[in-house]
Scaffold this motif. Sequence first.
Motif, short mmCIF file in Angstrom:
data_model
loop_
_atom_site.label_atom_id
_atom_site.label_comp_id
_atom_site.label_asym_id
_atom_site.label_seq_id
_atom_site.Cartn_x
_atom_site.Cartn_y
_atom_site.Cartn_z
N GLY A 100 78.51 -9.14 33.95
CA GLY A 100 77.38 -8.94 34.79
C GLY A 100 77.59 -9.35 36.18
O GLY A 100 78.34 -10.23 36.43
N ASP A 101 76.60 -8.65 37.09
CA ASP A 101 76.83 -9.44 38.49
C ASP A 101 75.89 -10.53 38.52
O ASP A 101 75.35 -11.16 37.72
N HIS A 102 76.09 -11.31 39.94
CA HIS A 102 75.59 -12.78 39.78
C HIS A 102 74.18 -12.79 39.51
O HIS A 102 73.70 -13.59 38.68
N ASP A 103 73.28 -12.00 39.75
CA ASP A 103 71.88 -11.90 39.50
C ASP A 103 71.68 -11.79 38.00
O ASP A 103 70.58 -12.34 37.21
N THR A 104 72.50 -10.90 37.31
CA THR A 104 72.33 -10.69 35.64
C THR A 104 72.73 -11.89 35.09
O THR A 104 71.98 -12.21 34.03
N ILE A 105 73.96 -12.61 35.45
CA ILE A 105 74.44 -13.90 35.05
C ILE A 105 73.42 -15.08 35.07
O ILE A 105 72.93 -15.44 34.18
N LYS A 107 70.01 -14.59 35.37
CA LYS A 107 68.98 -14.27 34.45
C LYS A 107 69.08 -14.53 33.13
O LYS A 107 68.38 -15.09 32.39
N ARG A 108 70.63 -14.24 32.76
CA ARG A 108 70.84 -14.64 31.19
C ARG A 108 70.82 -16.04 31.32
O ARG A 108 70.37 -16.68 30.04
N GLU A 111 67.42 -17.30 30.71
CA GLU A 111 66.71 -16.83 29.62
C GLU A 111 67.17 -17.69 28.16
O GLU A 111 66.46 -18.09 27.53
N ARG A 134 78.04 -14.13 30.50
CA ARG A 134 78.80 -13.22 31.36
C ARG A 134 79.11 -11.72 30.95
O ARG A 134 78.94 -10.79 32.18
N ASN A 135 79.14 -11.37 29.54
CA ASN A 135 79.55 -9.91 29.49
C ASN A 135 78.28 -9.27 28.84
O ASN A 135 78.31 -8.13 28.43
N GLY A 136 77.19 -9.86 28.29
CA GLY A 136 75.97 -9.27 27.89
C GLY A 136 76.15 -8.95 26.25
O GLY A 136 75.22 -8.30 25.62
#
Length: 193
Positions: A100-105, A107-108, A111, A134-136
Motif C-alpha cells: 500500500g502507499d503511505h496513507d493506506t499503510i 490507515k491499516r 485500524e 503492508r500488503n493488504g
Amino acid sequence: MKKLILVAFVFQLVILINAYQFGDIVSFLRTKKCVCVTLSFKHFAVYVGNEAIDGKTEPDQDIFHHTGPSRHAPGCVFGKLAEEGDGVLENYLDKTHPPGDHDTILKRINEKKSNCGQYSLFRNNCEHLATYVRNGVAQSKQPGTDVASWTVFCKKEKGSKVIPEDVLEVSDDLEAVPCDRICNSCNQDSGAG
C-alpha cells in the motif's frame, strides 16, 4: 582526498542508519531451544520510523507489531526496533501483493491498533499483522525457518514430524510454549514423519 573519504563514510553511515523505510516489514530471527528440538521462527514488525502516529507513547518507538500474550504489553502496539535484536528486511509479498502507499499503510495501522483481535499462532500473529498492514493480505509463511511448514526434526527420530495444532494451540505464543509440550509431541508416535 581525506574530505572525500570522510563524505563517503558519512554517506554510508546515513544509509545504514536509515536502512528501513516507512511500511517496510522487518523480521527478527528467534530460536526456541528444547532438549528434544531447536526451532527457528521469526517475529515480524512494520517499520514506522519517527512518523507521528497517535498511540505512540515514546518518541523512539519506530515499529508496529503484534506482540502476543507472553509479552509485557500484548496486542498490536508500537515498539522499538533496537529492543528486538538484529532485523532483516522481509517484504516478501511485494511481488504478488503490491504494498500500500503511505496513507493506506497508515490507515491499516490505525485500524489494527484499536482492533487487533485475539492473538492466534495460526490465524492472527505478528506476521499476519505485518503483511496485512503492508500488503493488504494477512499471511504467515515464516520463510526460511523450521516452522515454515510446521515440520520439525526431533532429535530422537531420523525424519521430520509435523507439529499438530493440538500441541501448539492457536492461542499460544511460540516464545512461551513449554518445551515439555513440544518434546512430548516428538516422543509420541503419531504416524507423521
